[in-house]
Design a protein around this motif. Structure first.
Motif, PDB file in Angstrom:
ATOM      1  N   VAL A  43       0.842  -1.202   0.000  1.00  0.00           N
ATOM      2  CA  VAL A  43       0.000   0.000   0.000  1.00  0.00           C
ATOM      3  C   VAL A  43       0.876   1.251   0.000  1.00  0.00           C
ATOM      4  O   VAL A  43       0.640   2.197  -0.760  1.00  0.00           O
ATOM      5  CB  VAL A  43      -0.971  -0.007   1.207  1.00  0.00           C
ATOM      6  N   ARG A  44       1.905   1.247   0.828  1.00  0.00           N
ATOM      7  CA  ARG A  44       2.816   2.402   0.867  1.00  0.00           C
ATOM      8  C   ARG A  44       3.569   2.549  -0.454  1.00  0.00           C
ATOM      9  O   ARG A  44       3.708   3.661  -0.966  1.00  0.00           O
ATOM     10  CB  ARG A  44       3.788   2.277   2.034  1.00  0.00           C
ATOM     11  N   ARG A  45       4.070   1.444  -1.005  1.00  0.00           N
ATOM     12  CA  ARG A  45       4.808   1.502  -2.280  1.00  0.00           C
ATOM     13  C   ARG A  45       3.937   2.029  -3.414  1.00  0.00           C
ATOM     14  O   ARG A  45       4.413   2.751  -4.278  1.00  0.00           O
ATOM     15  CB  ARG A  45       5.343   0.118  -2.661  1.00  0.00           C
ATOM     16  N   GLN A  46       2.680   1.651  -3.408  1.00  0.00           N
ATOM     17  CA  GLN A  46       1.765   2.087  -4.464  1.00  0.00           C
ATOM     18  C   GLN A  46       1.152   3.458  -4.187  1.00  0.00           C
ATOM     19  O   GLN A  46       0.390   3.974  -4.988  1.00  0.00           O
ATOM     20  CB  GLN A  46       0.643   1.056  -4.645  1.00  0.00           C
ATOM     21  N   LYS A  47       1.485   4.023  -3.017  1.00  0.00           N
ATOM     22  CA  LYS A  47       0.964   5.336  -2.602  1.00  0.00           C
ATOM     23  C   LYS A  47      -0.566   5.354  -2.587  1.00  0.00           C
ATOM     24  O   LYS A  47      -1.199   6.314  -3.010  1.00  0.00           O
ATOM     25  CB  LYS A  47       1.527   6.445  -3.485  1.00  0.00           C
ATOM     26  N   LEU A  48      -1.124   4.251  -2.083  1.00  0.00           N
ATOM     27  CA  LEU A  48      -2.569   4.170  -1.898  1.00  0.00           C
ATOM     28  C   LEU A  48      -2.930   4.815  -0.571  1.00  0.00           C
ATOM     29  O   LEU A  48      -2.087   4.932   0.318  1.00  0.00           O
ATOM     30  CB  LEU A  48      -3.015   2.704  -1.924  1.00  0.00           C
ATOM     31  N   GLN A  49      -4.174   5.224  -0.424  1.00  0.00           N
ATOM     32  CA  GLN A  49      -4.609   5.855   0.812  1.00  0.00           C
ATOM     33  C   GLN A  49      -4.564   4.846   1.957  1.00  0.00           C
ATOM     34  O   GLN A  49      -5.284   3.857   1.955  1.00  0.00           O
ATOM     35  CB  GLN A  49      -6.026   6.401   0.667  1.00  0.00           C
ATOM     36  N   VAL A  50      -3.723   5.117   2.928  1.00  0.00           N
ATOM     37  CA  VAL A  50      -3.541   4.205   4.066  1.00  0.00           C
ATOM     38  C   VAL A  50      -4.827   4.078   4.879  1.00  0.00           C
ATOM     39  O   VAL A  50      -5.089   3.027   5.453  1.00  0.00           O
ATOM     40  CB  VAL A  50      -2.359   4.679   4.947  1.00  0.00           C
ATOM     41  N   SER A  51      -5.649   5.102   4.878  1.00  0.00           N
ATOM     42  CA  SER A  51      -6.893   5.043   5.653  1.00  0.00           C
ATOM     43  C   SER A  51      -7.861   3.986   5.108  1.00  0.00           C
ATOM     44  O   SER A  51      -8.806   3.603   5.792  1.00  0.00           O
ATOM     45  CB  SER A  51      -7.577   6.410   5.687  1.00  0.00           C
ATOM     46  N   PHE A  52      -7.604   3.496   3.902  1.00  0.00           N
ATOM     47  CA  PHE A  52      -8.440   2.447   3.320  1.00  0.00           C
ATOM     48  C   PHE A  52      -7.713   1.108   3.263  1.00  0.00           C
ATOM     49  O   PHE A  52      -8.097   0.225   2.494  1.00  0.00           O
ATOM     50  CB  PHE A  52      -8.902   2.843   1.913  1.00  0.00           C
ATOM     51  N   TRP A  54      -7.883  -1.351   5.020  1.00  0.00           N
ATOM     52  CA  TRP A  54      -8.801  -2.455   5.302  1.00  0.00           C
ATOM     53  C   TRP A  54      -9.367  -3.057   4.018  1.00  0.00           C
ATOM     54  O   TRP A  54      -9.755  -4.222   3.997  1.00  0.00           O
ATOM     55  CB  TRP A  54      -9.914  -2.020   6.258  1.00  0.00           C
ATOM     56  N   LEU A  55      -9.385  -2.294   2.924  1.00  0.00           N
ATOM     57  CA  LEU A  55      -9.796  -2.857   1.638  1.00  0.00           C
ATOM     58  C   LEU A  55      -8.800  -3.936   1.208  1.00  0.00           C
ATOM     59  O   LEU A  55      -9.184  -5.012   0.757  1.00  0.00           O
ATOM     60  CB  LEU A  55      -9.866  -1.764   0.564  1.00  0.00           C
ATOM     61  N   GLY A  56      -7.518  -3.625   1.339  1.00  0.00           N
ATOM     62  CA  GLY A  56      -6.485  -4.600   1.014  1.00  0.00           C
ATOM     63  C   GLY A  56      -6.501  -5.795   1.941  1.00  0.00           C
ATOM     64  O   GLY A  56      -6.278  -6.933   1.512  1.00  0.00           O
ATOM     65  N   TYR A  57      -6.772  -5.547   3.215  1.00  0.00           N
ATOM     66  CA  TYR A  57      -6.856  -6.650   4.162  1.00  0.00           C
ATOM     67  C   TYR A  57      -7.982  -7.613   3.767  1.00  0.00           C
ATOM     68  O   TYR A  57      -7.811  -8.826   3.807  1.00  0.00           O
ATOM     69  CB  TYR A  57      -7.115  -6.139   5.578  1.00  0.00           C
ATOM     70  N   ALA A  58      -9.129  -7.081   3.402  1.00  0.00           N
ATOM     71  CA  ALA A  58     -10.254  -7.938   3.027  1.00  0.00           C
ATOM     72  C   ALA A  58      -9.948  -8.734   1.759  1.00  0.00           C
ATOM     73  O   ALA A  58     -10.342  -9.890   1.633  1.00  0.00           O
ATOM     74  CB  ALA A  58     -11.514  -7.110   2.830  1.00  0.00           C
ATOM     75  N   ALA A  59      -9.227  -8.108   0.840  1.00  0.00           N
ATOM     76  CA  ALA A  59      -8.922  -8.776  -0.425  1.00  0.00           C
ATOM     77  C   ALA A  59      -7.908  -9.896  -0.259  1.00  0.00           C
ATOM     78  O   ALA A  59      -8.001 -10.914  -0.943  1.00  0.00           O
ATOM     79  CB  ALA A  59      -8.411  -7.757  -1.442  1.00  0.00           C
ATOM     80  N   PHE A  60      -6.933  -9.727   0.654  1.00  0.00           N
ATOM     81  CA  PHE A  60      -5.795 -10.647   0.678  1.00  0.00           C
ATOM     82  C   PHE A  60      -5.485 -11.288   2.028  1.00  0.00           C
ATOM     83  O   PHE A  60      -4.450 -11.914   2.185  1.00  0.00           O
ATOM     84  CB  PHE A  60      -4.549  -9.944   0.139  1.00  0.00           C
ATOM     85  N   LEU A  61      -6.366 -11.149   2.997  1.00  0.00           N
ATOM     86  CA  LEU A  61      -6.234 -11.866   4.265  1.00  0.00           C
ATOM     87  C   LEU A  61      -7.398 -12.831   4.386  1.00  0.00           C
ATOM     88  O   LEU A  61      -8.462 -12.610   3.810  1.00  0.00           O
ATOM     89  CB  LEU A  61      -6.273 -10.902   5.464  1.00  0.00           C
ATOM     90  N   THR A  62      -7.206 -13.891   5.153  1.00  0.00           N
ATOM     91  CA  THR A  62      -8.334 -14.762   5.475  1.00  0.00           C
ATOM     92  C   THR A  62      -9.273 -13.972   6.386  1.00  0.00           C
ATOM     93  O   THR A  62      -8.880 -12.958   6.980  1.00  0.00           O
ATOM     94  CB  THR A  62      -7.866 -16.025   6.204  1.00  0.00           C
ATOM     95  N   GLU A  63     -10.496 -14.425   6.508  1.00  0.00           N
ATOM     96  CA  GLU A  63     -11.445 -13.689   7.342  1.00  0.00           C
ATOM     97  C   GLU A  63     -10.988 -13.577   8.802  1.00  0.00           C
ATOM     98  O   GLU A  63     -11.073 -12.493   9.380  1.00  0.00           O
ATOM     99  CB  GLU A  63     -12.841 -14.300   7.247  1.00  0.00           C
ATOM    100  N   PRO A  64     -10.459 -14.643   9.433  1.00  0.00           N
ATOM    101  CA  PRO A  64      -9.976 -14.478  10.811  1.00  0.00           C
ATOM    102  C   PRO A  64      -8.809 -13.470  10.902  1.00  0.00           C
ATOM    103  O   PRO A  64      -8.750 -12.684  11.844  1.00  0.00           O
ATOM    104  CB  PRO A  64      -9.514 -15.880  11.214  1.00  0.00           C
TER     105      PRO A  64
END
Length: 115
Positions: A43-52, A54-64
Motif C-alpha cells: 500500500v505504501r509503495r503504491q501510494k494508496l490511501q492508508v486510511s483504506f 482495510w480494503l487490502g486486508y479484506a482482499a488478501f487476508l483470510t477472514e480471521p
C-alpha cells in the motif's frame, strides 16, 4: 455513509483493486493470501490511501486474519461485502472470476502492459 464518503470509498476501491494485487505478486510472489505487513508495505509503495488499508486486508487476508487486523477499526462494510465491492473494480487485464485466483510471476511477465 454520505455522498462524499461513498465517492471516496469508490475511488479508493478502484485504486486498491487495480494496483494492489500486481504489487503483491511482484513484491512477494503469487499467493492467495498475504500478511498484513506485506499488504501495508505494498500500500505504501503504491501510494494508496492508508486510511483504506482495510480494503487490502479484506482482499488478501483470510477472514480471521482480517478480523484481527481490523480490530478496533470502525468499518462500513463486512469482509464479504468488501470482497464483492472490490471485485467490481478488478483490472480487466489481470482479472479472474475470484480474488483467490492468483496472477503468477510468469503471467505478469507475459502481460502485454508490462513495462
Amino acid at each position: 455513509m454520505g455522498l462524499i464518503e461513498r465517492f471516496r470509498l469508490r475511488q479508493a476501491g478502484r485504486r486498491y483493486a487495480q494496483r494492489l494485487q500486481t504489487a503483491l505478486v511482484i513484491g512477494y510472489g503469487a499467493s492467495p493470501f498475504y500478511t498484513a505487513g506485506q499488504i501495508d508495505a505494498a500500500v505504501r509503495r503504491q501510494k494508496l490511501q492508508v486510511s483504506f488499508v482495510w480494503l487490502g486486508y479484506a482482499a488478501f487476508l483470510t477472514e480471521p486474519d482480517f478480523d484481527a487486523a481490523t480490530q478496533g477499526m470502525v468499518l462500513p462494510l463486512t469482509y464479504e461485502q468488501v470482497r464483492t465491492f472490490l471485485e467490481n473494480f478488478r483490472a480487466s487485464s489481470l482479472a479472474s472470476s475470484r480474488w483467490e485466483t492468483t496472477v503468477t510471476n510468469s503471467d505478469w511477465m507475459n502481460y502485454e502492459g508490462n513495462p
